[in-house]
Design an enzyme around this catalytic site. Structure first.
Site, PDB file in Angstrom:
ATOM      1  CB  SER A   1      49.485  38.008  42.297  1.00  0.00           C
ATOM      2  OG  SER A   1      48.561  37.569  43.253  1.00  0.00           O
TER       3      SER A   1
ATOM      4  CB  SER B   1      46.844  35.025  41.713  1.00  0.00           C
ATOM      5  OG  SER B   1      47.184  36.276  41.123  1.00  0.00           O
TER       6      SER B   1
ATOM      7  CE  LYS C   1      47.708  36.560  37.523  1.00  0.00           C
ATOM      8  NZ  LYS C   1      47.937  37.457  38.676  1.00  0.00           N
TER       9      LYS C   1
END
Ligand code: GLN
Length: 501
Positions: free
Chosen positions: A179, A155, A80
């Protein structure tokens, strides 16, 4: 030859170990798959092809020379974009960090590199990890591989979509309020939020430091356990890192997969079901409870009365911490720098112009909310009260875990919604995390395991929560559920996802 991208990380690792395939072949298969389908999924912000292949060649050479390697050596991974990677852009999904290339690695990235996992690239996310749909990214939407018109969650939508689209076997996510788990639920992947302090936060671009936790995003429970053991453990560079070894996670996953949960007491959280949960989500949840019972678990209902206030408390604590953490993006240190269009070029005016141009709407909304909640006149009423609620939620968990070994709920109240559907309604967006946020407020671990498709044909997730430092319980119960479900389906859920490209 079998399609290498369809193998679980554990199975690929076995083939690598027995030298049935090379890491170069596996890495190239993933890079080819990215080239073929990421144009429509857009899970990646940056593809790190040359370096990934160089790592793969190195691992293959060391293996050929008979060197003892990490069990996951040679298995590719995606990271990420909120995690800093030396020499590779790290934007946290924000324009304000466009072009910033960190001079160092996060601890978890260091571990990944040392173990010889080729890093395929950096994945898309909501700006600074604020959101539940990845639509707040400054770099465009990520599409859910189950239906490209829908959100992949957030997210960490990029990491989940990459794993679901078979463009990465493993990925790293971060979970501040859900997330990792919520994107896992809506993409049919496994996501784990470890105990707070169980995986180093050194080198994560901080959102809310008392809530942030990095963890695995994978296709199977065992793969998450393998990755969790690799990235976890004490780190002296993170003062909140737990100075103890992790419990045996891989062992717990393997034991769970045998399907025997006798002696395990499972608590269904009354507050995290029913009203507000999509009918298909609720039905799959109840079916999964039956499977746990059939595996020998005792299932009881448990009340956590203060969970009702969790979302409200979170949306004061998170913005308060975020407003402080994001103060460093001032045009002086990293990334973007914008000068005022007219008038004097003072430091303060450059900061204002940079932040005005570099931050998106959701980030501005939360910075304003956070600074307000922390302001002298309102601190007690907002931030102070939210911290008290946080303590009450922790006590709810303490009381619940005095009665049961794990708590369970649906991971997210609905399946993936359409892109754009909730973008203009921040409160509707925030509600996606109603079931995941309590764990972050209390620092306890949680897993989301795919547990079927809702009436709309889209994936649903089953959440298991355990007491702090008992992450092994997630893997035991998660793996038992996964194996019972896969027996009933005749294979992994992701086999039913539509073919891409
Ligand atoms: N969706 C939640 C939020 O917007 C959670 C974010 C996260 O876990 N990073 O804050």
């Amino acid at each position: 030859m079998t399609d290498l991208t369809r193998l679980s990380a554990a199975d690929l690792a076995e083939k690598l170990r027995h030298r049935e395939v090379t890491s170069v072949e596996a890495t190239q298969a993933y890079l080819d798959r990215i080239a073929a389908v990421d144009g429509s999924v857009h899970a990646y912000l940056h593809v790190n092809a040359d370096e990934a292949l160089a790592t793969a060649r190195d691992v293959d050479a060391r293996r050929a020379a008979g060197e003892e390697l990490h069990p996951l050596a040679g298995v590719p991974i995606a990271v990420k974009d909120v995690v800093v990677t030396q020499g590779m852009p790290s934007t946290a999904g924000s324009k304000i960090l466009e072009g910033w290339v960190p001079p160092y690695d996060a601890t978890l990235v260091e571990k990944i590199r040392e173990a010889g996992l080729p890093i395929l690239g950096k994945t898309n996310m909501d700006e600074f990890a604020m959101g539940s749909s990845t639509e707040h990214s400054a770099y465009g939407n990520t599409h859910n591989p189950w239906d490209l018109e829908r959100i992949p969650g957030g997210s960490g939508g990029g990491s989940a979509a990459a794993v679901a689209a078979f463009t990465a076997p493993l990925a790293i996510g971060t979970d501040t309020g859900g997330s990792i788990r919520q994107p896992g639920a809506v993409t049919g992947t496994v996501g784990v939020k470890p105990t707070y302090g169980g995986v180093s936060r050194y080198g994560l671009i901080a959102l809310a430091s008392s809530l942030d936790q990095a963890g695995p995003v994978t296709r199977t429970v065992l793969d998450s356990a393998l990755l969790h053991e690799l990235i976890g453990g004490h780190d002296p560079r993170d003062s909140t890192s737990i100075p103890e070894p992790l419990p045996p996670l891989v062992e717990a996953a393997k034991q769970g997969a045998l399907g025997d949960l006798s002696g395990v007491k499972v608590g269904v959280v009354s507050q995290l079901q029913g009203e507000g949960y999509q009918a298909g989500v609720q039905t799959r949840f109840e079916e999964s409870l039956d499977l746990l019972r059939q595996a020998g678990a005792e299932v009881v209902e448990v009340s956590c009365p203060h969970f009702e206030y969790a979302l409200a408390a979170y949306y004061l604590i998170l913005p308060a911490e975020a407003s402080s953490n994001l103060a460093k993006f001032d045009g002086m240190r990293f990334g973007l720098r914008v000068e005022p269009e007219e008038g004097p070029v003072t430091a303060e005016r450059v900061m204002a112009a940079t932040r005005g141009a570099g931050f998106g709407d959701e980030v501005k909304r939360r910075v304003i909310l956070g600074t307000y909640a922390l302001s002298a006149g309102y601190y007690d009423a907002y931030y102070g009260s939210a911290q008290k609620v946080r303590t009450l939620i922790q006590r709810d968990f303490d009381e619940a875990f005095a009665q049961v070994d794990v708590l369970v709920s649906p991971t997210a109240p609905t399946t993936a919604f359409k892109l754009g559907e909730k973008l203009d309604d921040p409160l509707a967006m925030y509600l996606n995390d109603v079931a995941t946020i309590p764990a972050n407020l209390a620092g306890i671990p949680g897993i989301s395991v795919p547990n079927g498709l809702s009436d709309d044909g889209l994936p649903v997730g089953f959440q298991v929560l355990a007491p702090a430092k008992a992450d092994d319980r997630l893997y035991r119960v998660g793996a038992a559920l996964e194996s019972a479900l896969e027996k009933s389906w005749g294979g992994p859920l992701l086999d039913r996802a539509p073919e891409l490209g």
